[in-house]
Design a protein around this motif. Structure first.
Motif, short mmCIF file in Angstrom:
data_model
loop_
_atom_site.label_atom_id
_atom_site.label_comp_id
_atom_site.label_asym_id
_atom_site.label_seq_id
_atom_site.Cartn_x
_atom_site.Cartn_y
_atom_site.Cartn_z
N PRO A 133 0.81 -1.29 0.11
CA PRO A 133 0.05 0.04 -0.04
C PRO A 133 0.66 1.25 0.26
N GLN A 147 -0.61 7.90 -0.85
CA GLN A 147 -2.12 7.65 -1.59
C GLN A 147 -2.93 8.88 -1.61
N THR A 188 -3.33 3.00 -5.52
CA THR A 188 -3.37 2.61 -4.02
C THR A 188 -1.97 1.86 -3.83
N SER A 189 -1.08 1.20 -4.72
CA SER A 189 -0.08 0.27 -4.28
C SER A 189 1.10 0.82 -4.97
#
Length: 344
Positions: A133, A147, A188-189
């Motif tokens: 993440p 993020q 998101t990653s």
């Protein structure tokens, strides 16, 4: 960690002998106090305590996990009675000292950038080498994550971050792609971001290593406010150093090193117009350069510890009490980081 944990295997302090040689002489008196503003896994601090048996040390870190492990390491070395751990960001230096009734200290040390623990952890999104993440918070209790930055900053702000903090040549193109792609689905990653950068940066213009390296660095600096915190912490250090006290800083990024260099330069020269025949007492230099520029790791150290390749070590000694006008200026700078990256 267990009693069999080998801290030396997971953390190799950069330029350790040089740092001890710069810090320890200032601690050679009963009751001396040192502050490690970026404790990490306490590789440097443990060595400082070993080299200065009359001193005590305050270790500051905003990563609670690192602070716990560092406390364990120092206790295992037999120095627990001379060590005070503090969970805080390093720009809280002045508050940390005030809360403990300490007016002045004899050494302030900073080892900037990521700790070995943060680099090696695979679940906080610091590394482009592992899919995780997009977090990048040094203090997991703070609200802003990488993020969040990628989801909410506009194209202009993203471009500025990548260009200024990452010195990324294709900052504008990467920012445009992020804004375009997030309209369909959020990033998101770390794996998603790495693939995006890989798709944008032309093969013929890539630096050595992973093309996403500069973008990850820029995001980490933005998420953690590293440069702003540094610009506020350096004047706090000067305000709290005893005469003979030392400020020792290891930087790993050109912007960090430039900020340290500019700050120290303020105290290394007479603050008067060129050609003035007599220098007033309050305009005399108040710092002495101990490293004569920046110390770099040699080839042998880089071979042992590749993370030392980009280090720049600078140190200065307080030679006299700060004149009142510098106290006022540094007090203002501690609030605003005014001299910061643009100089003052």
């Amino acid at each position: 960690m267990t009693e069999t944990t080998d801290f030396n295997a997971i953390h190799q302090p950069v330029l350790l002998d040089d740092c001890v040689g710069l810090v320890a002489p200032a601690l050679d008196r009963p009751g001396a106090v040192a502050v490690d503003c970026t404790l990490g896994l306490a590789g440097h601090s443990t060595a400082f305590l070993a080299a200065a048996p009359q001193a005590r040390l305050i270790g500051i870190d905003r990563d609670a996990e690192a602070l716990s492990l560092a406390t364990e390491r120092i206790a295992r070395a037999g120095f627990a009675d001379r060590f005070t751990p503090v969970h805080a960001a390093f720009d809280a230096l002045g508050d940390v000292l005030e809360e403990r009734g300490i007016d002045a200290v004899d050494a302030v040390f900073m080892d900037l950038g990521l700790s070995s623990l943060q680099i090696d952890e695979t679940d906080r999104g610091f590394s482009y080498a592992h899919d995780a993440p997009l977090d990048m918070r040094m203090d997991p209790t703070q609200p802003l994550t990488a993020q969040d930055v990628l989801a909410t900053y506009d194209q202009r702000e993203l471009t500025r971050i990548f260009k200024e903090y990452g010195e990324e040549r294709f900052a504008r193109q990467i920012a445009a792609r992020i804004v375009r792609d997030r309209a369909d689905a959020p990033l998101t990653s770390s794996g998603q971001l790495t693939r995006l950068v890989d798709a944008v940066v032309p093969q013929a213009h890539r630096p050595a290593g992973n093309p996403a390296k500069r973008v990850f660095q820029a995001l980490r600096i933005e998420v953690n406010g590293e440069l702003d915190k540094l610009a506020r912490t350096l004047p706090q250090a000067a305000l709290h150093l005893n005469v003979g006290g030392r400020l020792v800083v290891e930087s790993y990024h050109s912007l960090e090193d430039r900020t340290v260099k500019r700050f120290m330069a303020q105290g290394l020269k007479a603050d008067v117009p060129a050609g003035l025949p007599v220098i007033p007492e309050d305009a005399m230099p108040f710092l002495r350069d101990l490293t004569h520029g920046a110390v770099k790791a040699d080839e042998a150290e880089i071979a042992r510890n590749p993370r030392s390749a980009s280090v720049r070590l600078r140190a200065a000694e307080m030679t006299r009490p700060l004149p009142d006008r510098w106290v006022r200026r540094f007090s203002e700078d501690a609030e605003s980081g005014a001299y910061g990256r643009s100089g003052r």
